[in-house]
Design an enzyme around this catalytic site. Structure first.
Site, PDB file in Angstrom:
ATOM      1  N   PRO A  47      -2.668  -0.110  19.327  1.00  0.00           N
ATOM      2  CA  PRO A  47      -2.486  -0.587  17.946  1.00  0.00           C
ATOM      3  C   PRO A  47      -2.649   0.471  16.855  1.00  0.00           C
ATOM      4  O   PRO A  47      -2.360   0.193  15.690  1.00  0.00           O
ATOM      5  CB  PRO A  47      -3.562  -1.671  17.811  1.00  0.00           C
ATOM      6  CG  PRO A  47      -4.581  -1.348  18.837  1.00  0.00           C
ATOM      7  CD  PRO A  47      -3.865  -0.685  19.969  1.00  0.00           C
ATOM      8  N   TYR A  72       4.846   6.226   9.953  1.00  0.00           N
ATOM      9  CA  TYR A  72       3.958   5.099   9.630  1.00  0.00           C
ATOM     10  C   TYR A  72       4.684   4.030   8.807  1.00  0.00           C
ATOM     11  O   TYR A  72       4.553   2.834   9.092  1.00  0.00           O
ATOM     12  CB  TYR A  72       2.724   5.615   8.874  1.00  0.00           C
ATOM     13  CG  TYR A  72       1.606   4.608   8.824  1.00  0.00           C
ATOM     14  CD1 TYR A  72       0.768   4.412   9.923  1.00  0.00           C
ATOM     15  CD2 TYR A  72       1.393   3.834   7.696  1.00  0.00           C
ATOM     16  CE1 TYR A  72      -0.250   3.467   9.885  1.00  0.00           C
ATOM     17  CE2 TYR A  72       0.384   2.892   7.650  1.00  0.00           C
ATOM     18  CZ  TYR A  72      -0.439   2.714   8.747  1.00  0.00           C
ATOM     19  OH  TYR A  72      -1.437   1.774   8.711  1.00  0.00           O
ATOM     20  N   HIS A  88       0.850  -1.204   0.000  1.00  0.00           N
ATOM     21  CA  HIS A  88       0.000   0.000   0.000  1.00  0.00           C
ATOM     22  C   HIS A  88       0.877   1.243   0.000  1.00  0.00           C
ATOM     23  O   HIS A  88       1.790   1.357   0.811  1.00  0.00           O
ATOM     24  CB  HIS A  88      -0.897   0.019   1.245  1.00  0.00           C
ATOM     25  CG  HIS A  88      -2.018  -0.979   1.192  1.00  0.00           C
ATOM     26  ND1 HIS A  88      -3.173  -0.839   1.920  1.00  0.00           N
ATOM     27  CD2 HIS A  88      -2.162  -2.118   0.477  1.00  0.00           C
ATOM     28  CE1 HIS A  88      -3.972  -1.874   1.664  1.00  0.00           C
ATOM     29  NE2 HIS A  88      -3.383  -2.657   0.803  1.00  0.00           N
TER      30      HIS A  88
HETATM   31  P1  FAD Z   1       4.166 -12.200  20.918  1.00  0.00           P
HETATM   32  O1  FAD Z   1       3.685 -12.174  19.530  1.00  0.00           O
HETATM   33  O2  FAD Z   1       3.204 -11.953  22.016  1.00  0.00           O
HETATM   34  O3  FAD Z   1       4.871 -13.613  21.139  1.00  0.00           O
HETATM   35  C1  FAD Z   1       5.247 -14.084  22.411  1.00  0.00           C
HETATM   36  C2  FAD Z   1       5.218 -15.599  22.404  1.00  0.00           C
HETATM   37  O4  FAD Z   1       5.709 -16.054  23.665  1.00  0.00           O
HETATM   38  C3  FAD Z   1       3.809 -16.148  22.279  1.00  0.00           C
HETATM   39  O5  FAD Z   1       3.759 -17.091  21.226  1.00  0.00           O
HETATM   40  C4  FAD Z   1       3.518 -16.757  23.636  1.00  0.00           C
HETATM   41  O6  FAD Z   1       2.697 -17.905  23.552  1.00  0.00           O
HETATM   42  C5  FAD Z   1       4.904 -17.120  24.135  1.00  0.00           C
HETATM   43  N1  FAD Z   1       5.008 -17.177  25.600  1.00  0.00           N
HETATM   44  C6  FAD Z   1       4.407 -16.385  26.524  1.00  0.00           C
HETATM   45  N2  FAD Z   1       4.752 -16.734  27.753  1.00  0.00           N
HETATM   46  C7  FAD Z   1       5.596 -17.795  27.631  1.00  0.00           C
HETATM   47  C8  FAD Z   1       6.286 -18.598  28.574  1.00  0.00           C
HETATM   48  N3  FAD Z   1       6.168 -18.381  29.889  1.00  0.00           N
HETATM   49  N4  FAD Z   1       7.054 -19.593  28.122  1.00  0.00           N
HETATM   50  C9  FAD Z   1       7.192 -19.827  26.779  1.00  0.00           C
HETATM   51  N5  FAD Z   1       6.557 -19.078  25.835  1.00  0.00           N
HETATM   52  C10 FAD Z   1       5.772 -18.067  26.263  1.00  0.00           C
HETATM   53  N6  FAD Z   1       1.614  -4.699  15.426  1.00  0.00           N
HETATM   54  C11 FAD Z   1       1.993  -4.192  14.238  1.00  0.00           C
HETATM   55  O7  FAD Z   1       3.194  -3.972  14.041  1.00  0.00           O
HETATM   56  N7  FAD Z   1       1.112  -3.898  13.231  1.00  0.00           N
HETATM   57  C12 FAD Z   1      -0.203  -4.106  13.395  1.00  0.00           C
HETATM   58  O8  FAD Z   1      -0.961  -3.888  12.448  1.00  0.00           O
HETATM   59  C13 FAD Z   1      -0.667  -4.621  14.656  1.00  0.00           C
HETATM   60  N8  FAD Z   1      -1.978  -4.857  14.862  1.00  0.00           N
HETATM   61  C14 FAD Z   1      -2.349  -5.523  15.997  1.00  0.00           C
HETATM   62  C15 FAD Z   1      -3.667  -5.849  16.108  1.00  0.00           C
HETATM   63  C16 FAD Z   1      -4.079  -6.562  17.228  1.00  0.00           C
HETATM   64  C17 FAD Z   1      -5.537  -6.933  17.319  1.00  0.00           C
HETATM   65  C18 FAD Z   1      -3.149  -6.938  18.240  1.00  0.00           C
HETATM   66  C19 FAD Z   1      -3.586  -7.725  19.458  1.00  0.00           C
HETATM   67  C20 FAD Z   1      -1.827  -6.592  18.124  1.00  0.00           C
HETATM   68  C21 FAD Z   1      -1.403  -5.897  17.010  1.00  0.00           C
HETATM   69  N9  FAD Z   1      -0.089  -5.549  16.837  1.00  0.00           N
HETATM   70  C22 FAD Z   1       0.308  -4.948  15.669  1.00  0.00           C
HETATM   71  C23 FAD Z   1       0.910  -5.896  17.842  1.00  0.00           C
HETATM   72  C24 FAD Z   1       1.674  -7.179  17.531  1.00  0.00           C
HETATM   73  O9  FAD Z   1       0.772  -8.238  17.323  1.00  0.00           O
HETATM   74  C25 FAD Z   1       2.632  -7.511  18.686  1.00  0.00           C
HETATM   75  O10 FAD Z   1       3.374  -6.360  18.997  1.00  0.00           O
HETATM   76  C26 FAD Z   1       3.600  -8.646  18.320  1.00  0.00           C
HETATM   77  O11 FAD Z   1       2.927  -9.880  18.329  1.00  0.00           O
HETATM   78  C27 FAD Z   1       4.783  -8.721  19.294  1.00  0.00           C
HETATM   79  O12 FAD Z   1       5.589  -9.829  18.989  1.00  0.00           O
HETATM   80  P2  FAD Z   1       6.411 -10.565  20.122  1.00  0.00           P
HETATM   81  O13 FAD Z   1       7.136 -11.677  19.431  1.00  0.00           O
HETATM   82  O14 FAD Z   1       7.178  -9.588  20.908  1.00  0.00           O
HETATM   83  O15 FAD Z   1       5.343 -11.147  21.133  1.00  0.00           O
HETATM   84  C1  DHB Z   2      -4.319  -3.399  11.312  1.00  0.00           C
HETATM   85  C2  DHB Z   2      -4.046  -3.234  12.640  1.00  0.00           C
HETATM   86  C3  DHB Z   2      -3.658  -2.006  13.104  1.00  0.00           C
HETATM   87  O1  DHB Z   2      -3.367  -1.828  14.396  1.00  0.00           O
HETATM   88  C4  DHB Z   2      -3.543  -0.918  12.240  1.00  0.00           C
HETATM   89  O2  DHB Z   2      -3.177   0.283  12.713  1.00  0.00           O
HETATM   90  C5  DHB Z   2      -3.819  -1.095  10.903  1.00  0.00           C
HETATM   91  C6  DHB Z   2      -4.204  -2.346  10.433  1.00  0.00           C
HETATM   92  C7  DHB Z   2      -4.740  -4.735  10.830  1.00  0.00           C
HETATM   93  O3  DHB Z   2      -4.906  -5.629  11.678  1.00  0.00           O
HETATM   94  O4  DHB Z   2      -4.916  -4.905   9.626  1.00  0.00           O
END
Ligand code: FAD
Ligand code: DHB
Length: 394
Positions: free
Chosen positions: A295, A387, A74
């Site tokens: 988010p 962004y 995009h």
């Molecule tokens: P996580 O993805 O949380 O991974 C952590 C892992 O550790 C998990 O698999 C969990 O099961 C595991 N774990 C937890 N505790 C333990 C334990 N004690 N022992 C072993 N394993 C464990 N970010 C963006 O950049 N763009 C977006 O558009 C965006 N939209 C989002 C929309 C939603 C609805 C949500 C909820 C989040 C969004 N985010 C977005 C944020 C993004 O999903 C997170 O920031 C990202 O997943 C972080 O990655 P991580 O690997 O740090 O943690």
């Molecule tokens: C999506 C999530 C976001 O937090 C955002 O800012 C834009 C798009 C998505 O899940 O597609």
């Protein structure tokens, strides 16, 4: 049973998986421990927006074959308010940089497949992970895997276990400074089987609250509406959600939302959170384990990627040249980008949501900010730069 690895990684989210692949590229051995099953993490619906730098890194690492094929690039987003849409031409304002829509669980599938293909180890369904001797040169991880008590001796531990993991809480409170903010609203997110309603994402501010139109594929759409964070999702019928989306997105030129069956819906709370420092002895926190953003700016996953890129580089220099300076600077290096993203996400959130206690003055402030952002090239450029993502070495 005892095992040894150079870097013990807790969590197979984007941070932990990408770290294991970055380390493998440097011939550094690692083992990933994940508390959930592979099926579960490959099916959890979360983020969708990848920054240019995230896509570039995955491409450079040979991890982007499916992303290039199935992801949608995009070049702009729309800000919609007062029933009018205004395009922010991201690429034009950032020397050609763009974002790619590609779901987080697809990224997870690609990273798991790549790591397992190269013979790497990921242990799923581990229980009771416990960190010890973190301030020594031989930190250890104890855990249960397939009913067996195991111990993993490591040189370093990477806490990539998200906000609810064990890593951050293993750091003594006395040496942590925590910054946090809760927002008085949440997001109700849906997946809907319908064609896209727009070619680019729409971030809408309306009197009824925020709405976001995003996409997953030509057949599946992702949308969000601001809601009460305490609300029970059972109180939102599909018809109510669709009506609310239509009301919040309505324009003077009669824009139409394309609708279809809602196949998934959930509510998420919103918070900003940072812990400092992101390191304790030989434990390094990365991603959501160390920081959370609301988010609205789509930054969470991308910040996790930036953290582990720094961490892998610092570890590579440690093993290759016995250098410790980059490891020592890890927290400071990451926190500059983290706080930039915290500010951007807070700013987008504050500009686009209705606050329960707002008054006409605050609403006028939000409108003035939106108006300035779409009318001033300098302001639009600032939004666009943040962004699409600042360069990693920013
Ligand atoms: P996580 O993805 O949380 O991974 C952590 C892992 O550790 C998990 O698999 C969990 O099961 C595991 N774990 C937890 N505790 C333990 C334990 N004690 N022992 C072993 N394993 C464990 N970010 C963006 O950049 N763009 C977006 O558009 C965006 N939209 C989002 C929309 C939603 C609805 C949500 C909820 C989040 C969004 N985010 C977005 C944020 C993004 O999903 C997170 O920031 C990202 O997943 C972080 O990655 P991580 O690997 O740090 O943690
Ligand atoms: C999506 C999530 C976001 O937090 C955002 O800012 C834009 C798009 C998505 O899940 O597609």
């Amino acid at each position: 049973m005892n095992r040894r690895t150079q870097v013990g990684i807790i969590g197979a989210g984007p941070a932990g998986l990408l770290l294991s692949l970055l380390l493998a590229r440097e011939r550094i051995d690692s083992l990933v421990l994940e508390s959930r099953s592979r099926d579960e993490i490959e099916a959890t619906i979360r983020a969708g927006v990848l920054e240019q730098g995230t896509v570039d890194l995955m491409t450079e690492m040979g991890l982007a074959e499916r992303l290039q094929r199935e992801g949608a690039v995009h070049h702009g987003i729309e800000l919609r308010f007062d029933r009018e849409g205004h395009r922010i031409p991201l690429s034009e304002l950032t020397n050609g940089r763009a974002i790619t829509l590609y779901p987080q669980h697809e990224v997870i599938k690609d990273l798991i497949a790549a790591r397992l293909n190269q013979g790497g180890h990921i242990l799923f369904n581990v229980k009771d992970v416990y960190l010890s001797d973190v301030t020594s040169h031989q930190p250890r991880l104890q855990f249960i895997h397939e009913h067996e008590q195991m111990e993993l001796q490591c040189d370093f531990i990477a806490g990539c276990d998200g906000f609810h993991g064990v890593s951050r809480v293993s750091i003594p409170e006395a040496i942590q400074t925590v910054f946090s903010r809760f927002y008085p609203f949440g997001w109700l997110g849906i997946l809907m089987q319908a064609p896209p309603s727009a070619e680019e994402l729409i971030y809408a501010y309306s009197n009824r609250g925020f709405a976001l139109v995003s996409t997953r594929s030509p057949e599946l759409q992702r949308m969000y509406i601001q809601c009460d964070p305490q609300e029970d999702i059972a109180n939102w019928s599909d018809a109510m959600i669709l009506e609310e989306l239509q009301l919040r997105l309505a324009t003077t030129d009669n824009w139409q939302l394309r609708m279809g069956p809602i196949i998934q819906k959930s509510i998420l709370a919103m918070r900003s959170f940072v812990t400092e420092p992101m390191q304790y002895g030989r434990l390094f926190l990365a991603g959501d384990a160390a920081h959370i953003v609301p988010p609205t700016g789509a930054k969470g996953l991308n910040l996790a990627v930036a953290d582990v890129r720094h961490l892998a580089h610092a570890l590579a220099l440690f093993y290759r040249e016995n250098r410790t300076d980059l490891l020592e600077a890890y927290s400071t290096t990451c926190l500059r980008r983290v706080w930039r993203a915290e500010h951007f996400s807070w700013w987008m959130t504050s500009m686009l949501h209705r606050f329960p206690d707002d008054d006409p003055f605050q609403q006028r402030m939000q409108r003035a900010q939106l108006d300035y952002t779409v009318r001033s090239r300098a302001a639009a450029m600032s939004l666009a730069e943040n962004y699409v993502g600042l360069p990693f070495d920013w």
